[in-house]
Design a protein around this motif. Sequence first.
Motif, PDB file in Angstrom:
ATOM      1  N   ALA A 183       0.815  -1.180   0.030  1.00 39.16           N
ATOM      2  CA  ALA A 183       0.057   0.124  -0.042  1.00 39.16           C
ATOM      3  C   ALA A 183       0.945   1.364   0.101  1.00 39.16           C
ATOM      4  O   ALA A 183       0.598   2.178  -0.617  1.00 39.16           O
ATOM      5  CB  ALA A 183      -1.019  -0.191   1.319  1.00 39.16           C
ATOM      6  N   CYS A 184       1.990   1.181   0.787  1.00 32.87           N
ATOM      7  CA  CYS A 184       2.919   2.270   0.674  1.00 32.87           C
ATOM      8  C   CYS A 184       3.452   2.717  -0.653  1.00 32.87           C
ATOM      9  O   CYS A 184       3.344   3.717  -1.189  1.00 32.87           O
ATOM     10  CB  CYS A 184       4.022   1.871   1.662  1.00 32.87           C
ATOM     11  SG  CYS A 184       5.468   3.185   1.606  1.00 32.87           S
ATOM     12  N   GLY A 185       4.057   1.728  -1.441  1.00 36.39           N
ATOM     13  CA  GLY A 185       4.388   1.890  -2.792  1.00 36.39           C
ATOM     14  C   GLY A 185       3.255   2.224  -3.822  1.00 36.39           C
ATOM     15  O   GLY A 185       3.532   3.156  -4.591  1.00 36.39           O
ATOM     16  N   LEU A 186       2.070   1.575  -3.697  1.00 42.02           N
ATOM     17  CA  LEU A 186       0.965   1.871  -4.667  1.00 42.02           C
ATOM     18  C   LEU A 186       0.417   3.316  -4.402  1.00 42.02           C
ATOM     19  O   LEU A 186      -0.107   3.658  -5.594  1.00 42.02           O
ATOM     20  CB  LEU A 186       0.164   0.572  -4.632  1.00 42.02           C
ATOM     21  CG  LEU A 186       0.416  -0.777  -4.759  1.00 42.02           C
ATOM     22  CD1 LEU A 186      -0.679  -1.609  -4.254  1.00 42.02           C
ATOM     23  CD2 LEU A 186       0.431  -0.742  -6.410  1.00 42.02           C
ATOM     24  N   SER A 187       0.345   3.677  -3.463  1.00 42.14           N
ATOM     25  CA  SER A 187      -0.133   5.024  -3.148  1.00 42.14           C
ATOM     26  C   SER A 187       0.878   6.259  -3.386  1.00 42.14           C
ATOM     27  O   SER A 187       0.587   7.335  -3.006  1.00 42.14           O
ATOM     28  CB  SER A 187      -0.825   5.046  -1.578  1.00 42.14           C
ATOM     29  OG  SER A 187       0.201   4.938  -0.648  1.00 42.14           O
ATOM     30  N   GLY A 188       1.764   5.913  -3.626  1.00 42.70           N
ATOM     31  CA  GLY A 188       2.912   7.082  -4.064  1.00 42.70           C
ATOM     32  C   GLY A 188       3.900   7.530  -2.771  1.00 42.70           C
ATOM     33  O   GLY A 188       4.859   8.554  -3.263  1.00 42.70           O
ATOM     34  N   PHE A 189       4.174   6.770  -1.906  1.00 44.10           N
ATOM     35  CA  PHE A 189       5.055   7.201  -0.852  1.00 44.10           C
ATOM     36  C   PHE A 189       6.290   6.487  -1.154  1.00 44.10           C
ATOM     37  O   PHE A 189       6.614   5.215  -1.301  1.00 44.10           O
ATOM     38  CB  PHE A 189       4.453   6.710   0.402  1.00 44.10           C
ATOM     39  CG  PHE A 189       3.294   7.670   1.216  1.00 44.10           C
ATOM     40  CD1 PHE A 189       3.792   8.785   1.643  1.00 44.10           C
ATOM     41  CD2 PHE A 189       2.183   7.206   0.662  1.00 44.10           C
ATOM     42  CE1 PHE A 189       2.900   9.589   2.329  1.00 44.10           C
ATOM     43  CE2 PHE A 189       1.193   8.271   1.298  1.00 44.10           C
ATOM     44  CZ  PHE A 189       1.430   9.310   2.094  1.00 44.10           C
ATOM     45  N   ASN A 190       7.479   7.054  -1.210  1.00 44.87           N
ATOM     46  CA  ASN A 190       8.894   6.714  -1.372  1.00 44.87           C
ATOM     47  C   ASN A 190       9.541   6.239  -0.062  1.00 44.87           C
ATOM     48  O   ASN A 190      10.419   5.437   0.051  1.00 44.87           O
ATOM     49  CB  ASN A 190       9.651   7.621  -2.159  1.00 44.87           C
ATOM     50  CG  ASN A 190       9.219   7.816  -3.598  1.00 44.87           C
ATOM     51  OD1 ASN A 190       8.458   6.993  -4.158  1.00 44.87           O
ATOM     52  ND2 ASN A 190       9.172   9.167  -4.023  1.00 44.87           N
ATOM     53  N   ASP A 191       9.023   6.751   1.130  1.00 43.70           N
ATOM     54  CA  ASP A 191       9.517   6.756   2.266  1.00 43.70           C
ATOM     55  C   ASP A 191       8.623   6.022   3.296  1.00 43.70           C
ATOM     56  O   ASP A 191       7.506   6.360   3.714  1.00 43.70           O
ATOM     57  CB  ASP A 191       9.905   8.157   3.065  1.00 43.70           C
ATOM     58  CG  ASP A 191      10.768   8.053   4.380  1.00 43.70           C
ATOM     59  OD1 ASP A 191       9.928   7.401   5.270  1.00 43.70           O
ATOM     60  OD2 ASP A 191      11.869   8.707   4.385  1.00 43.70           O
ATOM     61  N   TYR A 192       8.964   4.875   3.748  1.00 40.26           N
ATOM     62  CA  TYR A 192       7.968   3.844   4.452  1.00 40.26           C
ATOM     63  C   TYR A 192       7.645   4.620   5.896  1.00 40.26           C
ATOM     64  O   TYR A 192       6.467   4.426   6.319  1.00 40.26           O
ATOM     65  CB  TYR A 192       8.543   2.580   4.774  1.00 40.26           C
ATOM     66  CG  TYR A 192       7.831   1.749   5.460  1.00 40.26           C
ATOM     67  CD1 TYR A 192       6.821   0.711   4.843  1.00 40.26           C
ATOM     68  CD2 TYR A 192       8.115   1.229   6.945  1.00 40.26           C
ATOM     69  CE1 TYR A 192       5.927  -0.116   5.384  1.00 40.26           C
ATOM     70  CE2 TYR A 192       7.116   0.197   7.394  1.00 40.26           C
ATOM     71  CZ  TYR A 192       6.151  -0.444   6.801  1.00 40.26           C
ATOM     72  OH  TYR A 192       5.438  -1.285   7.556  1.00 40.26           O
TER      73      TYR A 192
END
Length: 281
Positions: A248-257
């Motif tokens: 979900a982190c990657g799919l929603s456009g966040f580069n920093d976990y």
Amino acid sequence: MNREQHGLALQDSLFIEHARSEGPAQAAFHFHDDYEIYLFLGGDVEFYVEQSMHRLRRGHLILCNDKELHRICHFGKVPYERMTIRFDQRLVRGLSTSFTNLLGCFQNRPPGHRNVVRIDEEQIAYMRETGRKLQEVSRNRRYGSDVLTIAYLTELLVWINQRFGENEHDPAGRPAHAMVAEIMAYIDERLSDELSLGQIAEHFAVDPSHLSHQFKRRTGSTLYQYVLIKRIAAAKRHLSQGASVTEACGLSGFNDYSNFIRTFKKLTGVSPGKYEATRRA
């Protein structure tokens, strides 16, 4: 779940309010963790949902799920009156059948479409009375009040879904500003990409300061805030559909976990891991 646990969960999972206020007011785009039923009773109000705008009239019944961004702008010329019901969809999720989806009016449509249903004065009276009974029974601790609360909520949702299928819908109004609507659509299409004020301004061939000013003026949010809340709404959707927190982190456009975890909790009140677990409950 025992009766005491159910009572606590019920108390925290249902909000009902009949409010009247005066003077101008507006809110920035936001979403709720609950599903929202909003009956407009009077005022000088514009309702914005995703990329659409509706000029509200008495008897407009608004339905928003937990991922749709929306805002209200009240111009304050006449008193603003409304009834609001918000509920955790898990309260009734197990009561739906293959024939009757109690949440269909919230789920079976694209985001920002068919949110506003028109109801007449007789239907307004029915909804206000049902809302009153629901509020009254949800506040007391008498034997059976939890069962009656779910029963009244179920009755109301059946009725609303019938109105959703049979009544006229208010057509999605024009966006308040064409350029802002185009920017919103651009953000939706590229939410998982790198998005910055400079990059968006370059794409639309406008001055960054002008773009920033117009966007804040027309939406009540800065461009950065809007992108952030859209990404969290997208993350909620991915988690609800079975994605892991990392996915979900990657799919929603966040580069920093770490930033994703922190932002998600700030905007929703829970960590993405806890949100994921509750959706599976």
